[in-house]
Design an enzyme around this catalytic site. Structure first.
Site, short mmCIF file in Angstrom:
data_model
loop_
_atom_site.label_atom_id
_atom_site.label_comp_id
_atom_site.label_asym_id
_atom_site.label_seq_id
_atom_site.Cartn_x
_atom_site.Cartn_y
_atom_site.Cartn_z
N TYR A 1 -14.29 2.31 -9.41
CA TYR A 1 -14.30 2.28 -7.95
C TYR A 1 -13.47 1.10 -7.47
CZ TYR A 1 -16.58 4.00 -3.72
OH TYR A 1 -16.86 4.60 -2.53
N HIS B 1 -18.35 4.52 7.65
CA HIS B 1 -18.51 4.51 6.20
C HIS B 1 -19.97 4.26 5.79
CE1 HIS B 1 -14.02 3.71 5.96
NE2 HIS B 1 -14.20 4.76 5.20
N ARG C 1 -3.92 5.43 -0.38
CA ARG C 1 -4.90 5.39 -1.45
C ARG C 1 -5.34 6.82 -1.74
NH1 ARG C 1 -10.49 5.92 0.17
NH2 ARG C 1 -11.06 5.12 -1.87
N TYR D 1 -23.65 11.57 -4.37
CA TYR D 1 -22.93 11.48 -3.10
C TYR D 1 -21.82 12.53 -3.01
CZ TYR D 1 -19.94 9.61 0.58
OH TYR D 1 -19.17 9.48 1.70
#
Lengths: 201, 346
Positions: free
Chosen positions: B37, B193, B223, B316
């Site tokens: 991550y 977020h 990204r 998630y």
């Protein structure tokens, strides 16, 4: 106490009186009356002469808060029968408000959210509005599927009061809607929804 | 060279497929054999021919079908497009950027002719030839952002910059990985977020926000993000979750190759010149497992990445029900040989 750590949920910091404001508008619901009554000492005659108190009792009917608020002696006092009536009156007040007006909101989260939406529509910056949570932890929830709002949700999952889908109450809050997000909990396996838990009393 | 646009669907019979050439240019997001991550930002600069970086706004063989699917989503739910009133300057900024980039990258398909503020926009794949006045909304059939994003692949959000934060104040969102513009519009960077696990604690969003607040005009950044989707469905919105959620329970060892898709978002961020807002492009690419294993390096790497995913992210991303079945199926194609560094095919 409300659970913390929900990034999108507003922080209700408490009803601190801003002495320099040219006008104070208090929108209070139910136990939210206490948020103001407990700060009686901070309200001098000058502040009271520039104050307008709007109150809806709802679940706190017959507790006499409306009388106690009236006795504070603000320049204007209004007790409405429902949230909708109070919000209608709040719109009228804000439509003619001037610079230097401070809005204070206290009550359940659903009420704060709805009064906040009225204020945002009148061009107030959410960060300038003083808020305090009082009373039930029940949530106001928008069904993300049918967009219907269900008030006073204490359980998760719960059936959407509009489309009937069992909804999980997510820890995600929209200030613009004044509501948490409800998402169908058994979409992947219809009929598999767990029993409701009382989470927000 | 002109693109051969495909006739295909992202719903009902799901006829979407990638041509062999399009598989080779798929933006496979993993540069190593394990999951990590990170903010993973890099300058959004042009890359080699035969990659999705050939143009900064990528148009591919799915363009026409994707625009048709967007029109269907908007017909059923017009609120997938929303813009707050103060975003009009940023809308025009976005229209200019997308017209310029598409015309520059694909002159055989798109042409922009400017004569002062009288502009003529020709979009040959969609059969559009419109003349309008830049800055005058009455001369377009939709608001500028809706007009141009009905003609550009990917989702588009415009974030306003004020009070040291970024605010999600406009968007066209019909190809999303399970988030709702209607719910999130008006939120700031940390708020929208909010539901993402792990990253807040890791400080990822603090760093990303700091970086983006300083984004400069003419220096876009990009990204990757990724998840997986069952069936090639672009519209995996929370609004329609009751329609697509059950798909996740349909994966079997026999249908993994067809049904399970790697869904990659190429996110590019652009500072806009007049409004100082940031355009956030979220371009979605889908590839099923049959297609993925045609590239031996990806066939080895992807099951290895899936094995190292933290449990919070499995949940998630909604992979719980079919991750193991997919790993088992993919493992047939992983002989354990080492893979070369970087994401591109050998």
């Amino acid at each position: 106490m409300l659970v913390e750590g929900i990034k999108s949920r507003p922080v209700y910091k408490g009803l601190s009186i801003q002495p320099r404001s040219r006008r104070h508008i208090f929108a209070l619901e139910g136990e939210g009356a206490h948020a103001l009554l407990e700060r009686k000492a901070e309200l001098d005659d000058a502040a009271l002469s520039r104050s307008e108190i709007l109150y809806v009792a709802r679940g706190s009917q017959a507790k006499g808060y409306d009388e106690a608020l009236r006795e504070l002696g603000a320049q204007m006092f209004f007790a409405g029968p429902t949230i909708a009536t109070l919000l209608f009156r709040l719109k009228g007040t804000l439509a003619t408000a001037h610079m230097g007006t401070r809005l204070y909101i206290a009550g359940t989260e659903g009420f704060i959210g709805q009064a906040m939406m009225v204020a945002l529509d009148h061009g107030m910056d959410h960060a300038s509005i003083v808020t305090e949570h009082r009373g039930s932890l029940a949530r106001r929830v928008q069904c993300v599927h049918c967009k219907g709002i269900t008030e006073d949700v204490t359980h998760s999952p719960f059936p959407c009061s509009h489309c009937g889908l069992p909804l999980l109450v997510r820890d995600h809050y929209s200030r613009r809607l004044g509501a948490f997000q409800g998402v169908n909990i058994d979409a992947e396996e219809p009929g598999s929804a767990p029993d409701p838990e009382e989470l927000f009393l | 060279m002109a693109i051969a646009f495909k006739q295909e669907t992202f719903r009902d019979d799901f006829s979407y497929r990638n041509s062999p050439e399009n598989i080779r240019r798929f933006p496979f997001p993993f540069d190593r054999d394990e999951y990590m991550y990170s903010v993973n930002m890099e300058p959004h600069v042009k890359g080699q021919k035969g990659t999705v970086f050939e143009s900064l706004i990528d148009v591919d063989e799915h363009y026409i079908a994707e625009m048709h699917d967007r029109a269907l989503v908007l017909r059923d739910d017009p609120l997938r497009y929303q813009a707050l009133p103060h975003m009009m300057t940023a809308q025009w900024d976005t229209l200019e950027l997308l017209m310029e980039e598409q015309a520059a990258g694909y002159p055989e398909h798109f042409t922009l002719i400017r004569n002062g503020d009288r502009w003529r926009w020709i979009n040959r794949p969609l059969g559009i030839d419109d003349t309008f006045t830049f800055g005058d909304t009455a001369t377009l059939p939709y608001e500028p952002l809706e007009y141009i994003t009905r003609q550009a692949q990917g989702d588009f959000c415009i974030v306003d910059q004020r009070d040291g934060n970024l605010w999600m104040d406009a968007g066209m969102v019909t190809t999303q990985a399970d988030w709702s513009l209607d719910f999130d519009i008006g939120m700031n960077f940390m708020e929208w977020h909010g539901p993402v696990p792990l990253a807040h604690q890791a400080g990822v969003f603090d760093r990303a926000l700091k970086f983006l607040l300083n984004l400069q005009q003419g220096k876009p950044t990009r990204r990757f993000n990724w998840t997986m989707t069952i069936n090639p469905r672009l519209d995996t919105s929370p609004e329609n979750y009751p329609k697509w959620g059950a798909d996740r329970a349909t994966v079997t060892p026999e249908n993994v190759g067809e049904k399970v898709h790697l869904r990659v978002e190429l996110q590019s961020l652009w500072r806009l010149p007049r409004s100082n807002a940031i355009l956030f492009v979220i371009r979605c690419y889908l590839m099923n497992m049959n297609e993925l294993v045609t590239v031996p390096k990806w066939a080895r790497r992807f099951p290895r990445v899936l094995r190292t995913l933290p449990p919070e992210l499995i949940d998630y991303k909604g992979l719980t029900r079919y991750r193991q079945t997919t790993i088992d199926w993919l493992s047939k194609f992983d002989d354990g040989a080492p893979t070369s560094p970087g994401p591109f095919p050998d």
